[in-house]
Write a protein that holds these residues in place. Sequence first.
Motif, PDB file in Angstrom:
ATOM      1  N   UNK A  19       0.750  -1.162   0.020  1.00 24.63           N
ATOM      2  CA  UNK A  19      -0.062   0.086   0.071  1.00 24.63           C
ATOM      3  C   UNK A  19       0.876   1.253   0.039  1.00 24.63           C
ATOM      4  N   UNK A  20       2.005   1.239   0.949  1.00 17.95           N
ATOM      5  CA  UNK A  20       2.761   2.343   0.640  1.00 17.95           C
ATOM      6  C   UNK A  20       3.379   2.658  -0.607  1.00 17.95           C
ATOM      7  N   UNK A  21       3.998   1.618  -1.154  1.00 18.31           N
ATOM      8  CA  UNK A  21       4.723   1.501  -2.352  1.00 18.31           C
ATOM      9  C   UNK A  21       3.651   2.045  -3.518  1.00 18.31           C
ATOM     10  N   UNK A  22       2.626   1.726  -3.659  1.00 23.94           N
ATOM     11  CA  UNK A  22       1.762   2.071  -4.503  1.00 23.94           C
ATOM     12  C   UNK A  22       1.430   3.284  -4.384  1.00 23.94           C
ATOM     13  N   UNK A  23       0.996   3.798  -3.215  1.00 26.45           N
ATOM     14  CA  UNK A  23       0.698   5.401  -3.131  1.00 26.45           C
ATOM     15  C   UNK A  23       1.891   6.249  -3.204  1.00 26.45           C
ATOM     16  N   UNK A  24       2.876   5.862  -2.948  1.00 31.57           N
ATOM     17  CA  UNK A  24       4.047   6.772  -3.374  1.00 31.57           C
ATOM     18  C   UNK A  24       4.509   6.692  -4.881  1.00 31.57           C
ATOM     19  N   UNK A  25       4.211   5.698  -5.434  1.00 31.54           N
ATOM     20  CA  UNK A  25       4.452   5.779  -6.989  1.00 31.54           C
ATOM     21  C   UNK A  25       3.463   6.746  -7.623  1.00 31.54           C
ATOM     22  N   UNK A  26       2.269   6.371  -7.361  1.00 32.18           N
ATOM     23  CA  UNK A  26       1.408   7.255  -8.055  1.00 32.18           C
ATOM     24  C   UNK A  26       1.211   8.778  -7.687  1.00 32.18           C
ATOM     25  N   UNK A  27       1.732   8.923  -6.320  1.00 37.36           N
ATOM     26  CA  UNK A  27       1.887  10.291  -6.009  1.00 37.36           C
ATOM     27  C   UNK A  27       2.563  11.311  -6.904  1.00 37.36           C
ATOM     28  N   UNK A  28       3.512  10.856  -7.684  1.00 38.23           N
ATOM     29  CA  UNK A  28       4.268  11.553  -8.662  1.00 38.23           C
ATOM     30  C   UNK A  28       3.810  11.783 -10.177  1.00 38.23           C
ATOM     31  N   UNK A  29       2.570  11.195 -10.270  1.00 35.06           N
ATOM     32  CA  UNK A  29       2.109  10.714 -11.764  1.00 35.06           C
ATOM     33  C   UNK A  29       1.010  12.002 -11.868  1.00 35.06           C
ATOM     34  N   UNK A  30       1.475  12.893 -12.933  1.00 32.81           N
ATOM     35  CA  UNK A  30       0.562  13.833 -13.264  1.00 32.81           C
ATOM     36  C   UNK A  30      -0.868  13.382 -13.912  1.00 32.81           C
ATOM     37  N   UNK A  31      -1.897  14.099 -13.493  1.00 34.56           N
ATOM     38  CA  UNK A  31      -3.269  13.824 -14.217  1.00 34.56           C
ATOM     39  C   UNK A  31      -3.243  14.129 -15.550  1.00 34.56           C
ATOM     40  N   UNK A  32      -2.726  15.308 -15.695  1.00 28.77           N
ATOM     41  CA  UNK A  32      -2.694  15.915 -17.293  1.00 28.77           C
ATOM     42  C   UNK A  32      -1.846  14.902 -18.173  1.00 28.77           C
ATOM     43  N   UNK A  33      -0.756  14.298 -17.738  1.00 30.78           N
ATOM     44  CA  UNK A  33       0.028  13.534 -18.712  1.00 30.78           C
ATOM     45  C   UNK A  33      -0.966  11.986 -18.658  1.00 30.78           C
ATOM     46  N   UNK A  34      -1.446  11.589 -17.571  1.00 27.47           N
ATOM     47  CA  UNK A  34      -2.067  10.475 -17.815  1.00 27.47           C
ATOM     48  C   UNK A  34      -3.327  10.604 -18.364  1.00 27.47           C
ATOM     49  N   UNK A  35      -4.028  11.613 -18.688  1.00 23.14           N
ATOM     50  CA  UNK A  35      -5.144  11.884 -19.261  1.00 23.14           C
ATOM     51  C   UNK A  35      -5.062  11.783 -20.667  1.00 23.14           C
TER      52      UNK A  35
END
Length: 352
Positions: A19-35
């Motif tokens: 849970x900590x690893x996935x949260x930390x990983x997704x914390x730095x992904x930008x919505x704008x890029x992912x969209x």
Amino acid sequence: KTFLDGFNFSAFLLNGILCFLLFAGSLHVRFSDLKKARTTVISYATVGVLISTFLIGLFSWWLLGLFGYPSPFVICLLFGALVSPTDPIAVIGIISQYNIPKKLKVEIVGESLFNDGVGVVVFTVIFSVMEIGMESFTASNVAKIFAMEVGGGLGIGLLVGYIGYYLMKSVDHYQSEILISLAVVMGGYSLADQVHASGPLAMVIAGLIIGNKGKAAAMSDLTAEYVDKFWELIDEICNTILFVLMGLQVFIVPLNLTYLLIGFIFVVVCLLIRFLSLVPSYLLFNRHEDRKLLNLTLLTWGGLRGGISIALVFTLSKYSKYGDVFLVSTFCIVVFSILVQGLTFNKILKRY
């Protein structure tokens, strides 16, 4: 060795640090890029994983029968489900070191975050069907379990993510906001587990909300900096512990030349099947891009497997007469993935 025999690696990863690893990983992904890459990422994480699961399951059923280790098709499907998803922990840890074209990097990282959750869901669905009997293997039952896992995970992620966002918005104290982010992770993952929803998907969604909406509207610049540093440290510590434990698990894997040969065959076949599973989605959503073959090669070679595959295979090995074959094969795939694919990724990148 006594410690390793008694150590539950699956529980430690899946119910502990994941849970900590996935949260930390997704914390730095930008919505704008992912969209911009959302259709491709979702397609890779769903259609790609399902195609790969079936093809690897079918091939393993044939190959193990050929070597004299016949296994039920449902067990082989479980093996396909656990080696099909790319591991966000391994992917983010290694891919982040290279200067990859932005769109491709978002696709690789985004896919790893989401197909990790989907892969665990697929494994859980097949495992649940196996436990309650193949006679219950109907479209409605599978759809019900799948909807509960995926829908519940997404819903809990949105719920705890926005609760955390509003709590952070109500204070301006970085220590408190870091504690709120911790509460989001631990509380959200526990809630997902209680209602039999996908905890990994919940953490990805919660991390995206806190990392984008939270940083933009609920945190001061100072708080955002401290939150980033805190979760980067958590990420480094958890990754270090995880990779050390993964290395130690090698000592309890039975070394058998036949098992190793089967494992080597699976390494090659899993790479080929990953490539084939990406082709339909890539050609559908990226058909206008240049250098299609090179991009598909990068997506294939950058699809690293890691700790989640190992955690799930320990669960599988308990239910199979030939569990050691699956155990050795998974270790071969993971070791090759990290040591060979991860360390030679830059050689393919030079083609750009």
